[in-house]
Structures are given as structure tokens and as C-alpha cells.
Write a protein that holds these residues in place. Structure first.
Motif, PDB file in Angstrom:
ATOM      1  N   LEU A 172       0.837  -1.192   0.000  1.00  0.00           N
ATOM      2  CA  LEU A 172       0.000   0.000   0.000  1.00  0.00           C
ATOM      3  C   LEU A 172       0.876   1.248   0.000  1.00  0.00           C
ATOM      4  O   LEU A 172       1.938   1.264   0.618  1.00  0.00           O
ATOM      5  CB  LEU A 172      -0.892   0.018   1.244  1.00  0.00           C
ATOM      6  CG  LEU A 172      -2.048  -0.973   1.290  1.00  0.00           C
ATOM      7  CD1 LEU A 172      -2.718  -0.934   2.660  1.00  0.00           C
ATOM      8  CD2 LEU A 172      -3.068  -0.688   0.202  1.00  0.00           C
ATOM      9  N   PRO A 173       0.435   2.309  -0.683  1.00  0.00           N
ATOM     10  CA  PRO A 173       1.194   3.565  -0.642  1.00  0.00           C
ATOM     11  C   PRO A 173       1.084   4.199   0.739  1.00  0.00           C
ATOM     12  O   PRO A 173       0.232   3.809   1.543  1.00  0.00           O
ATOM     13  CB  PRO A 173       0.507   4.421  -1.710  1.00  0.00           C
ATOM     14  CG  PRO A 173      -0.868   3.861  -1.826  1.00  0.00           C
ATOM     15  CD  PRO A 173      -0.763   2.393  -1.520  1.00  0.00           C
ATOM     16  N   PRO A 174       1.918   5.196   1.037  1.00  0.00           N
ATOM     17  CA  PRO A 174       1.803   5.902   2.324  1.00  0.00           C
ATOM     18  C   PRO A 174       0.430   6.553   2.471  1.00  0.00           C
ATOM     19  O   PRO A 174      -0.228   6.874   1.470  1.00  0.00           O
ATOM     20  CB  PRO A 174       2.913   6.970   2.233  1.00  0.00           C
ATOM     21  CG  PRO A 174       3.854   6.465   1.200  1.00  0.00           C
ATOM     22  CD  PRO A 174       3.025   5.698   0.213  1.00  0.00           C
ATOM     23  N   ILE A 175       0.019   6.755   3.710  1.00  0.00           N
ATOM     24  CA  ILE A 175      -1.332   7.261   3.953  1.00  0.00           C
ATOM     25  C   ILE A 175      -1.538   8.665   3.377  1.00  0.00           C
ATOM     26  O   ILE A 175      -2.631   9.005   2.931  1.00  0.00           O
ATOM     27  CB  ILE A 175      -1.666   7.225   5.466  1.00  0.00           C
ATOM     28  CG1 ILE A 175      -3.183   7.372   5.671  1.00  0.00           C
ATOM     29  CG2 ILE A 175      -0.858   8.264   6.249  1.00  0.00           C
ATOM     30  CD1 ILE A 175      -3.655   7.003   7.060  1.00  0.00           C
ATOM     31  N   GLY A 176      -0.479   9.477   3.348  1.00  0.00           N
ATOM     32  CA  GLY A 176      -0.592  10.809   2.748  1.00  0.00           C
ATOM     33  C   GLY A 176      -0.918  10.731   1.263  1.00  0.00           C
ATOM     34  O   GLY A 176      -1.709  11.522   0.735  1.00  0.00           O
ATOM     35  N   GLU A 177      -0.316   9.771   0.587  1.00  0.00           N
ATOM     36  CA  GLU A 177      -0.577   9.569  -0.842  1.00  0.00           C
ATOM     37  C   GLU A 177      -2.000   9.053  -1.059  1.00  0.00           C
ATOM     38  O   GLU A 177      -2.686   9.456  -2.005  1.00  0.00           O
ATOM     39  CB  GLU A 177       0.441   8.583  -1.414  1.00  0.00           C
ATOM     40  CG  GLU A 177       0.330   8.375  -2.913  1.00  0.00           C
ATOM     41  CD  GLU A 177       1.367   7.399  -3.451  1.00  0.00           C
ATOM     42  OE1 GLU A 177       1.074   6.718  -4.451  1.00  0.00           O
ATOM     43  OE2 GLU A 177       2.470   7.311  -2.857  1.00  0.00           O
ATOM     44  N   VAL A 178      -2.451   8.161  -0.184  1.00  0.00           N
ATOM     45  CA  VAL A 178      -3.817   7.644  -0.272  1.00  0.00           C
ATOM     46  C   VAL A 178      -4.819   8.785  -0.126  1.00  0.00           C
ATOM     47  O   VAL A 178      -5.774   8.906  -0.907  1.00  0.00           O
ATOM     48  CB  VAL A 178      -4.059   6.576   0.815  1.00  0.00           C
ATOM     49  CG1 VAL A 178      -5.543   6.210   0.893  1.00  0.00           C
ATOM     50  CG2 VAL A 178      -3.215   5.336   0.546  1.00  0.00           C
ATOM     51  N   PHE A 179      -4.609   9.632   0.875  1.00  0.00           N
ATOM     52  CA  PHE A 179      -5.486  10.784   1.101  1.00  0.00           C
ATOM     53  C   PHE A 179      -5.524  11.676  -0.139  1.00  0.00           C
ATOM     54  O   PHE A 179      -6.594  12.107  -0.579  1.00  0.00           O
ATOM     55  CB  PHE A 179      -5.005  11.563   2.325  1.00  0.00           C
ATOM     56  CG  PHE A 179      -5.705  12.866   2.553  1.00  0.00           C
ATOM     57  CD1 PHE A 179      -7.032  12.899   2.931  1.00  0.00           C
ATOM     58  CD2 PHE A 179      -5.032  14.067   2.390  1.00  0.00           C
ATOM     59  CE1 PHE A 179      -7.693  14.102   3.149  1.00  0.00           C
ATOM     60  CE2 PHE A 179      -5.677  15.273   2.604  1.00  0.00           C
ATOM     61  CZ  PHE A 179      -7.009  15.299   2.982  1.00  0.00           C
TER      62      PHE A 179
END
Length: 200
Positions: A172-179
Motif C-alpha cells: 500500500l502507498p503511504p497514507i498521505g498519498e492515499v489521502f
């Protein structure tokens, strides 16, 4: 809820430490004699910290804590009343709140930051000692992935497509990228909806 109230006090103490005013709640910052020229400065700062503390208390009970002459006396009383609450109870309450949060009528930004505030509160209670940097990094990645799943699971149904694209990635990508990806989808949908409305 009393448990969330006590969590707020933990955050208050952290903020006071950052402000360099912790001595007013520990009593280390002694009150000068009334005729001492330094008393007026002490009194002003003591009142300021007391105001911060009272403002951090739930409105339903804050009126009970307006009559104390010093921040230390106020702090000691609050801790005497609520310090027997275990961290486990606070973590449980925060976890319940996390489980209940959904996007609903909120924007993506508001929904995400509601989650983020609770995650930050939970992080206050997680004190791990790692034997290796590798173990630490592995744990952080697991926590971040869990938070990504929670964020995506609470999105409204119109974000199913972007949700699927993100979950399909490994790792999974980092949460900042997901957001950022979900925000872009929200913006795209807003533009498309605007075009459809204009066409009508």
C-alpha cells in the motif's frame, strides 16, 4: 464522556510542557509573596494556564473547577478525581469512536482529520521499546496500513472505484498519498457534477 475528558487532559499536559509552563501545574513555579514585584507576573501567567486548563475540560463539568486559586490546586483536584482511569479504558473508548466514524455528509478532508485526531490520541498511549530499527519500521508500516484500511472502509459508496485501485496495490502507498488520491477523486467528481448541472 469522562474517559475522553481525561484524554484531553493528557493532551493539555503535553501542550503545557511545550509552552514551558509546566511549573504552574506541578507547583515548581512557586507563588511569590503578594508584596513581591514578581507576584503580578506570576499571577497573570497562573491565571492564563488555569484558563487553558478549564477550557480543556468538558463544558458539563468545567463550572466545578472555576474557584481554585492556583493552577496546581486545580490540577491536583482534577487528577485526584480522574487519575484512577486506566489507559486501557481510554484506549478502548478511542477505539470505539474510531469504529463508529464514517464519512457521511463530511468532506474527505473533514472525515480524514476526524480520524487523524483520534489516531494522535491513541499514539499518546503507545509506548514501545524496539530491539531493532527493522522491527520498529515493520510495526509502523502495519499501523499505517491498518489506518489506510479504516480510512477507505469509511468512505461513501461513490469512492468505491478509487478505493479498489488503492487496495489493489502491493505494498500500500503511504497514507498521505492515499489521502491525496481520494481528494483528487472528490475534486474530479465535483467538477463532473458541476458540468452535468450546467448542461441541464
Amino acid at each position: 464522556m469522562v474517559i475522553i475528558f481525561f484524554t484531553g487532559l493528557n493532551l493539555f499536559e503535553c501542550n503545557i510542557r511545550r509552552q514551558g509552563k509546566i511549573g504552574y501545574i506541578t507547583g515548581d513555579k512557586k507563588e511569590p509573596a503578594v508584596d513581591d514585584p514578581a507576584h503580578s507576573v506570576w499571577d497573570a501567567k497562573n491565571s492564563m494556564v488555569m484558563t487553558w486548563l478549564v477550557n480543556s475540560i468538558d463544558e458539563d463539568i468545567s463550572s466545578n473547577y472555576m474557584c481554585y486559586p492556583t493552577t496546581k490546586e486545580l490540577w491536583d483536584n482534577v487528577n485526584q478525581m480522574y487519575s484512577d482511569l486506566s489507559n486501557q479504558s481510554q484506549v478502548f473508548e478511542l477505539t470505539l469512536k474510531l469504529g463508529e466514524i464514517r464519512q457521511g455528509d463530511d468532506s474527505i478532508t473533514k472525515y480524514f482529520h476526524s480520524l487523524k485526531r483520534l489516531w494522535q490520541d491513541l499514539d499518546l498511549f503507545n509506548t514501545y521499546e524496539w530491539k531493532s530499527t527493522e522491527d520498529c519500521n515493520h510495526h509502523k508500516k502495519m499501523v499505517e496500513d491498518d489506518r489506510i484500511y479504516k480510512f477507505l472502509a469509511g468512505l461513501n459508496i461513490e469512492f468505491d472505484e478509487v478505493q479498489g485501485r488503492i487496495i489493489g496495490r502491493s505494498p500500500l502507498p503511504p497514507i498521505g498519498e492515499v489521502f491525496a488520491k481520494v481528494i483528487r477523486e472528490e475534486s474530479r467528481r465535483s467538477v463532473m457534477l458541476g458540468k452535468k448541472t450546467a448542461a441541464l
